[in-house]
Design an enzyme around this catalytic site. Sequence first.
Site: not given
Length: 256
Positions: A64, A144, A157, A161
């Site tokens: 992880d 992204s 989000y 990024k």
Amino acid sequence: MAESQAPNAAAARVALVTGGTSGFGVEIAKRLQADGMRVAVVGRNAPSAEVVAALGDALFVAGDVTEPEEPERIVQEVTERLGRLDVLVNNAGRRHAGLIVDNPVSELHEVFALNAVAPMAMTAAAARAMIRQGSGGAIINMLSRLATSGVPTLTTYTATKGALAAYTKGAAVELAEHRIRVNAVAPGMALTPLIEDWLAEQDDPDAALAETLADIPLSRLATPGDVAGAVAYLASPEAEYVTGTSIAVDGGYTAR
């Protein structure tokens, strides 16, 4: 997929792909293997039988990447089993949607931990190994198209990024003296199970797809192969003079 591999080709470069047991990660790992690299993939859970078949003798490392001690342990395991580390692809991440006013603070911490902090920690761990080797290396961060665009409900989000995009530039400058190149790939909306599920949830999937494609100059969704190709280039010797940049694989979305 092997649980361990002894170094069997001293000349072959080694690549580590986080989030390598699903989505883009599998296609990236396959492409790097096709380019002659020995590949290790990291995932929280054991890969499916389909992924095992697709990746063959790739090394699977359970881990992880959001846990503080895991990046160093993962890199150490890869270098011990495969002998070295030449390429890191920070692919692990998660999409997040929700209105700013509805986002609990705990959720913000979780998304930043995986999408921003983890790749930074993995970069540091990989860089230490590459510096010890003294042979340089390549680190590729997955961004992204939204890293530079504002889209309602995707603000958190986007912020993760954007943070990783800024980190990519800083790391590229800082690590250049060690011949470690740091770049990024920024995919657009791609034909993945995630998008297929999203379309299936729409009242009119065909209309939703048509609306999406209308915003993309090349009028199609990306494929995992499109994205893997960009990663493969940045990982290759052909890109040895490329650092601190991001390749948009979005069909022209961010060029509008």
